[in-house]
Each structure stands twice: as structure tokens, then as C-alpha cells.
Design a protein around this motif. Sequence first.
Motif, PDB file in Angstrom:
ATOM      1  N   GLY A 127       7.944  -3.301  -8.907  1.00  0.00           N
ATOM      2  CA  GLY A 127       8.713  -3.382  -7.669  1.00  0.00           C
ATOM      3  C   GLY A 127       8.201  -2.491  -6.558  1.00  0.00           C
ATOM      4  N   HIS A 128       7.336  -1.547  -6.886  1.00  0.00           N
ATOM      5  CA  HIS A 128       6.775  -0.684  -5.854  1.00  0.00           C
ATOM      6  C   HIS A 128       5.883  -1.448  -4.885  1.00  0.00           C
ATOM      7  CE1 HIS A 128       7.878   2.609  -8.754  1.00  0.00           C
ATOM      8  NE2 HIS A 128       8.332   3.097  -7.613  1.00  0.00           N
ATOM      9  N   ALA A 129       5.565  -2.688  -5.228  1.00  0.00           N
ATOM     10  CA  ALA A 129       4.788  -3.513  -4.303  1.00  0.00           C
ATOM     11  C   ALA A 129       5.517  -3.683  -2.974  1.00  0.00           C
ATOM     12  CB  ALA A 129       4.497  -4.881  -4.932  1.00  0.00           C
ATOM     13  N   SER A 130       6.850  -3.659  -2.999  1.00  0.00           N
ATOM     14  CA  SER A 130       7.633  -3.825  -1.771  1.00  0.00           C
ATOM     15  C   SER A 130       7.731  -2.537  -0.965  1.00  0.00           C
ATOM     16  CB  SER A 130       9.044  -4.324  -2.114  1.00  0.00           C
ATOM     17  OG  SER A 130       9.757  -3.344  -2.861  1.00  0.00           O
ATOM     18  N   GLN A 131       7.215  -1.421  -1.525  1.00  0.00           N
ATOM     19  CA  GLN A 131       7.286  -0.122  -0.847  1.00  0.00           C
ATOM     20  C   GLN A 131       5.918   0.420  -0.436  1.00  0.00           C
ATOM     21  OE1 GLN A 131       9.563   2.675  -3.311  1.00  0.00           O
ATOM     22  NE2 GLN A 131      10.479   0.924  -4.362  1.00  0.00           N
ATOM     23  N   PHE A 132       4.868  -0.185  -0.923  1.00  0.00           N
ATOM     24  CA  PHE A 132       3.520   0.348  -0.713  1.00  0.00           C
ATOM     25  C   PHE A 132       3.058   0.017   0.704  1.00  0.00           C
ATOM     26  CE2 PHE A 132      -0.923   0.591  -2.939  1.00  0.00           C
ATOM     27  CZ  PHE A 132      -1.187   1.756  -2.251  1.00  0.00           C
ATOM     28  N   ASN A 133       3.108   1.007   1.571  1.00  0.00           N
ATOM     29  CA  ASN A 133       2.797   0.795   2.985  1.00  0.00           C
ATOM     30  C   ASN A 133       1.959   1.975   3.499  1.00  0.00           C
ATOM     31  OD1 ASN A 133       2.808  -0.375   5.511  1.00  0.00           O
ATOM     32  ND2 ASN A 133       4.787   0.488   6.090  1.00  0.00           N
ATOM     33  N   PRO A 134       0.655   1.975   3.216  1.00  0.00           N
ATOM     34  CA  PRO A 134      -0.204   3.123   3.543  1.00  0.00           C
ATOM     35  C   PRO A 134      -0.583   3.181   5.025  1.00  0.00           C
ATOM     36  CG  PRO A 134      -1.494   1.391   2.518  1.00  0.00           C
ATOM     37  CD  PRO A 134      -0.065   0.926   2.478  1.00  0.00           C
ATOM     38  N   VAL A 135       0.366   3.545   5.850  1.00  0.00           N
ATOM     39  CA  VAL A 135       0.195   3.477   7.303  1.00  0.00           C
ATOM     40  C   VAL A 135      -0.868   4.453   7.825  1.00  0.00           C
ATOM     41  CG1 VAL A 135       2.507   2.601   7.750  1.00  0.00           C
ATOM     42  CG2 VAL A 135       2.139   5.082   7.580  1.00  0.00           C
ATOM     43  N   ASN A 136      -1.242   5.454   7.017  1.00  0.00           N
ATOM     44  CA  ASN A 136      -2.266   6.413   7.447  1.00  0.00           C
ATOM     45  C   ASN A 136      -3.632   6.128   6.827  1.00  0.00           C
ATOM     46  OD1 ASN A 136      -0.449   7.954   9.046  1.00  0.00           O
ATOM     47  ND2 ASN A 136       0.341   8.915   7.182  1.00  0.00           N
ATOM     48  N   PHE A 137      -3.785   4.937   6.277  1.00  0.00           N
ATOM     49  CA  PHE A 137      -5.041   4.534   5.643  1.00  0.00           C
ATOM     50  C   PHE A 137      -6.178   4.548   6.664  1.00  0.00           C
ATOM     51  CE2 PHE A 137      -7.613   0.574   4.547  1.00  0.00           C
ATOM     52  CZ  PHE A 137      -8.427   1.221   3.638  1.00  0.00           C
ATOM     53  N   ASP A 138      -7.172   5.391   6.415  1.00  0.00           N
ATOM     54  CA  ASP A 138      -8.326   5.520   7.307  1.00  0.00           C
ATOM     55  C   ASP A 138      -9.575   5.679   6.439  1.00  0.00           C
ATOM     56  OD1 ASP A 138     -10.250   6.062   9.176  1.00  0.00           O
ATOM     57  OD2 ASP A 138      -9.069   7.549  10.267  1.00  0.00           O
ATOM     58  N   PRO A 139     -10.161   4.562   6.010  1.00  0.00           N
ATOM     59  CA  PRO A 139     -11.300   4.651   5.088  1.00  0.00           C
ATOM     60  C   PRO A 139     -12.523   5.338   5.685  1.00  0.00           C
ATOM     61  CG  PRO A 139     -11.034   2.405   5.892  1.00  0.00           C
ATOM     62  CD  PRO A 139      -9.827   3.169   6.342  1.00  0.00           C
ATOM     63  N   GLU A 140     -12.624   5.368   7.007  1.00  0.00           N
ATOM     64  CA  GLU A 140     -13.752   6.078   7.609  1.00  0.00           C
ATOM     65  C   GLU A 140     -13.648   7.577   7.343  1.00  0.00           C
ATOM     66  OE1 GLU A 140     -14.512   5.035  11.636  1.00  0.00           O
ATOM     67  OE2 GLU A 140     -14.975   2.948  11.155  1.00  0.00           O
ATOM     68  N   LYS A 141     -12.426   8.102   7.319  1.00  0.00           N
ATOM     69  CA  LYS A 141     -12.244   9.516   6.949  1.00  0.00           C
ATOM     70  C   LYS A 141     -12.630   9.743   5.498  1.00  0.00           C
ATOM     71  CE  LYS A 141      -8.702  11.017  10.256  1.00  0.00           C
ATOM     72  NZ  LYS A 141      -7.328  11.574  10.407  1.00  0.00           N
ATOM     73  N   TRP A 142     -12.230   8.816   4.620  1.00  0.00           N
ATOM     74  CA  TRP A 142     -12.603   8.936   3.214  1.00  0.00           C
ATOM     75  C   TRP A 142     -14.120   9.009   3.075  1.00  0.00           C
ATOM     76  CZ3 TRP A 142      -9.493   4.652   0.149  1.00  0.00           C
ATOM     77  CH2 TRP A 142      -8.110   4.877   0.300  1.00  0.00           C
ATOM     78  N   ALA A 143     -14.796   8.041   3.707  1.00  0.00           N
ATOM     79  CA  ALA A 143     -16.247   7.964   3.593  1.00  0.00           C
ATOM     80  C   ALA A 143     -16.907   9.203   4.185  1.00  0.00           C
ATOM     81  CB  ALA A 143     -16.761   6.695   4.277  1.00  0.00           C
ATOM     82  N   GLY A 144     -16.336   9.703   5.288  1.00  0.00           N
ATOM     83  CA  GLY A 144     -16.897  10.891   5.916  1.00  0.00           C
ATOM     84  C   GLY A 144     -16.813  12.110   5.029  1.00  0.00           C
TER      85      GLY A 144
END
Length: 480
Positions: free
Chosen positions: A96-113
Amino acid sequence: MTIRKILTAASFALLQTSGVHAQQNVHPSSVKYEYPAEPEVREKLEKWRDQKFGIILHWGLYAVPGIIESWSICNESWIERDSTIAYEDYKKWYWGHASQFNPVNFDPEKWAGVAKKAGMKYLVFTTKHHDGFNMFDTKESDFKISNGPFKDNPKADVLKHVFESFRKQDFMIGAYFSKPDWHSENYWWPKYATADRNNNYDIRKYPWRWDKYKQFTFNQLSELMHNYGKVDILWLDGGWVRPRETVNEEVLSWGAPIPEWSQDIDMPKIAKMARQAQPGLLMVDRTVHGPYENYQTPEQRVPEAQLSYPWESCMTLGGAWGYVPGDQFKSAAKVIHTLVEVVAKGGSLLLGVGPKADGTFPDEANERLLQIGSWMDQNGAALYNTRITKNYHDGNTWFTQDKTGTTKYAIVCLQEGENVVKGISWKGNVPKKGTKMKLLQTGETVKWKLEDGAVRVTLPASVAKLQTAALAFSFIAEPE
């Protein structure tokens, strides 16, 4: 106590006593290795062997409650859950966490950096873990990140943006994919209870149902191979999904249940499709040794001795693969020492980081990665593009050499918090008479001599009080 709190505590108990995937899931490396026959695969494999240091990102539903990835919904004896919650209710809660998963700060360029600054060179990203939640926009299932509250975000097809961001930083790209899918009704059939990690029906009696699962798996892998640009590595997890005839003493040592039927998903067909779409693709069918395990992947450990074939240790930066609040992270020095040992023994280190549910790395993980990168900036030449030496170890000193065998490196690991001593020594790998020895960290030439069979290095006063995880030296060595 809430379900979240109970499972978080239980997860830590499991992690602290038996590692990342719990004791039953820390797979030993396979006994045999079969070098790939295809020239393009061999070429890609050699390129991968030059990289030495990679990052694996476990990100999925489990980040929302902050618990161990997937395994809490598997009904095996070592799994601990709140005894007042019915198993079926627990699975509904988890999924049920599928209805809550909302990664609004997702920034893959920061991850890669950050990964780039850490000195990492290749990526493995979890496209789908055992729980069946897809981190890419598959057309085979609605159980995916792009079908929940994040669906209208421009980066809803998470995988696309992760791969693109890491490619911009010149990473080799790897797709983690779980062969078992516990959310699929053709793997865990609702007609029966879900007793363990295996599919829960006799494939011999219901081959049509397993055929549907095989087609589903093939279709999803085809999406990954055709829709997301260049992919270098297909990293397949869930080694119990395999032809039954490949089950051996190694598999039995895991302690996991072994069904009487074969969970064969037709790897030759998958490999043919995948390599037509991605020429030279490295296949990593973990623990199923043979033509589709192009390098081996001992988990949460470093082999005791040097290995001559391609391998990687996959290990976590913290105690868990995914994000768990309050996780205890390894020090930068500990990771550096492990990386040095792994490379000297002929392997690569794949370091696990779990992003939070909001799409960011934990602050402490960022801090550790940048500390590791600071050391790698100065000393990476002793690790990247190197190969093993015959005499690879003397106490806390490890040795590598360049691919021509001309230049050798000695990496002296220091205890955490220890000041660099004025003199350092090791046995074996004696520098050629008259050769200059360089300290990579400063670029300075240092004095050395051979005395009583040991190489003794004198460090300049400017280095004596330096605090560092390890010192690396380069020199031309006498032939072995």
C-alpha cells in the motif's frame, strides 16, 4: 507500537545480526567461473575491470516506512513481524505504500554528481526488487512509481532520468533486476499461501502459469534493454530462480527452501534478446555460474585470497541496502581500506547507498562519499586501470600494478586517527635499483632503501603529521 516502528526495529535486529539481506541471503561466490566467449563481451568486461569502484542504489517502496527491502513480506522462519497483524494484512500494508511514494525532491543529477566526486565509475540501479515494485515505466504492470502520486512529475519515469544523469558523468550503466516478483500473481499465485521466497505452486502441474511468468519477465527485460539507452550491465538478483539442475552444495548452503520443480526462466533467450539490443552487454546472473555470470558478486564480504577471474564485492555503506532511519554508516577510512583490499585481490567494490523516500541521499551518506572522493582524487591512480600482482599483500600494505606491469603501487592502510609515521616499510615488490618512488598524495619523491630484505621508505617532515586513510606510492619494481 505502529507497524512501521516494529518493522524498523526488526529490520535493524536482522541487519545487525546477519548483514544486509539477512543470513539466508548473503550468497557465497560461485565455485566455477566461465570466461565469456563473445569478443564484444570480453572487451566490455575488460573496460569494467578498469573502473574498480561503483555505486548500487536500492530505492523502492521500502524507503517509505524505512525498513529492510522486500524481505519482510517473505514468509520464512527468520522473518520477524508483529504477531498481532495477519500476514495477508501485512502484505497489503507493505504494498500500500505505492499510494504514498512521492519523491518530490528527486534530483538524479545531484546523485550522479556526488557519486562522481566520490571517485565512483559505474552505476547499478534497482529497476525492481523482489517486492515487484517497478522503478521504471513498465507497460507490463501498474505497480510502478509512475502510477502513484509521482505520476504527473516530469521525472516520473525514474529510471530514464537516473541513467541519463549518470551517463552525463561518464558512468558505466547497470540495471539491477529481480528475477522473482512477489507481486506477480504468476509467481505468488493467490490460490495458495506464500510460504517462502520461491514461487508458490508446482510448475510441473501448472506449466501454463509459469510460461506466463517467463513471458512477463522477458517482456520487462526487453523494455529495459530497448527503452533506456545504452546499458552496460544487466545485474540479475534472486539466484534461487534458476534451472533446478544448477542447484548444488553452494545453493543448499544458503539454508533457503528448494522446491522440487525447476524455476527456469530461459536465460539463453533473455541473453540473446538483451545482447542484440545492447551489444557486448555484461550479464550478471548472480550465483548461477556459467555463460551468464560474466563476473561474480560475493555479498557483504571480501574473499579471503586473491582471485584471478572478474569479481566484485557488493557491500553497503551503512547496515542496510535501502534507507533505514538511524542507520550506522561505515567511516570513509573503512570504505577506503576495503576498496584497496578488494582491488589488490583482483576485484571491484560496489558500494550500496539507499536514497530516502523524498528522493535525497541521507546527509551522512553524502558526507562519507565526499570524504572518500577526497582521498581518491589524490590516490586513485593506484587503483583505477590496475591489475593484480603475484605478491599482493604484506601486513597492512597492499600492492597493485598498471596493465603493462611496468609501474607498481604500494598502498599502506593506516589505522583511523593515526598520524603518518616518519618511516614506512614492507617486504616484497622491491623497487628497481635507482628508480624514483613517488608519494601520490603530495606528488613528492621520497627516499627509500632495501635493508634486511625490507623496503624502507623515509617520508619528508611535511608529511609526518598528515592524517589520511592510506598512503600510496608508485615505483618501477624489480621483475618477480
